[in-house]
Design an enzyme around this catalytic site. Sequence first.
Site, PDB file in Angstrom:
ATOM      1  N   SER A  60       0.878  -1.180   0.000  1.00  0.00           N
ATOM      2  CA  SER A  60       0.000   0.000   0.000  1.00  0.00           C
ATOM      3  C   SER A  60       0.908   1.222   0.000  1.00  0.00           C
ATOM      4  O   SER A  60       1.205   1.805   1.034  1.00  0.00           O
ATOM      5  CB  SER A  60      -0.917  -0.004   1.231  1.00  0.00           C
ATOM      6  OG  SER A  60      -1.855  -1.043   1.126  1.00  0.00           O
ATOM      7  N   LYS A  78      -6.021   3.013  -3.782  1.00  0.00           N
ATOM      8  CA  LYS A  78      -5.929   2.383  -2.461  1.00  0.00           C
ATOM      9  C   LYS A  78      -5.831   3.439  -1.365  1.00  0.00           C
ATOM     10  O   LYS A  78      -6.477   3.322  -0.311  1.00  0.00           O
ATOM     11  CB  LYS A  78      -4.717   1.446  -2.400  1.00  0.00           C
ATOM     12  CG  LYS A  78      -4.482   0.779  -1.027  1.00  0.00           C
ATOM     13  CD  LYS A  78      -5.636  -0.117  -0.614  1.00  0.00           C
ATOM     14  CE  LYS A  78      -5.498  -0.678   0.805  1.00  0.00           C
ATOM     15  NZ  LYS A  78      -4.432  -1.678   0.940  1.00  0.00           N
ATOM     16  N   LYS A  99      -0.092   5.819   7.868  1.00  0.00           N
ATOM     17  CA  LYS A  99       0.720   5.979   6.654  1.00  0.00           C
ATOM     18  C   LYS A  99      -0.155   6.146   5.422  1.00  0.00           C
ATOM     19  O   LYS A  99       0.083   7.014   4.577  1.00  0.00           O
ATOM     20  CB  LYS A  99       1.659   4.781   6.525  1.00  0.00           C
ATOM     21  CG  LYS A  99       2.527   4.767   5.288  1.00  0.00           C
ATOM     22  CD  LYS A  99       1.973   3.875   4.192  1.00  0.00           C
ATOM     23  CE  LYS A  99       1.845   2.432   4.613  1.00  0.00           C
ATOM     24  NZ  LYS A  99       1.327   1.573   3.527  1.00  0.00           N
TER      25      LYS A  99
END
Length: 296
Positions: free
Chosen positions: A97, A172, A241
């Site tokens: 990711s 994403k 993150k």
Amino acid sequence: MPPTAFLGLGAIGAPMAKHLASPDFALAVWNRTSAKAAAFAAANKVRHAKTPADAARGASIVITCLPTSLEVASLLDGPDGLLAAMTSGSILVDCTSGDPATSRQTAARLAQKGIGFLDAPVSGGVAGAEAGKLTVMIGGDAAVLAKAMPALQAFGEKIVHCGPVGAGHAVKAVNQALLAVHVWSLGEGMLALSKAGVSPQVALDVINASSGRSNTSMNLFPQRVIGRAFPRTFKLALIDKDVRIAAQFLREQNVPSPITQLTAELFAAAHMELGEDADHVEAVKVIERTGGAEIR
């Protein structure tokens, strides 16, 4: 099937790699913690590679699944790096990711050697990885995707070509930002209702039959917040993150994004308060602490 290497045997990566652990893929595995890769290789009868280059040697498809794009980029260089072993016509599929900008830089470096690149982050969690039913968001060239499809289909049920390199990671990141918004906003609303005397179960029953429902309200809160059990399936550190990536991406696109920017700040603060091992839904505990009550 193309000979395949898998690098990164974490909570999501290990069950993904397991679907490739067949003679058809001649799988090699590598992990920064070598003992984990050795144990996986022994249990699944695949080759334990000692370095990224060792894993990539002879592989047509190299799959990475690490915490960040920068960690993927760090595997490229040096005598033990991927560029020392990958050959023209091979493909790096990055299921991290990650962030679109770093992926584009990595793709450009690989292209100099005739190596294809796909950013291919996944959604579906550990359960989806174990079942081989992940959603895979692809950024990259359609012809490269066609060559990598047999490996992707081993663990992906829904494989979507989102656009050029970086598009998969962008989709994403936006998805993860929406998840974070849902967790935080539902936590605020549920705490207020609980303090007003409304049963959380009753509130969720109404919400889940109404327009405010989401996966967060339908699955995460009933399973975790109401029962006060917070299984650590996806770390708060990782969604922190991811939302920061989304916030940066929206800024780069010159999109006014006050909700996403604020959500990034809130999850960064929650991560700092709750630490590296907390689950993402535990961010609700910060709302409860500042609100002076629990959702009960």
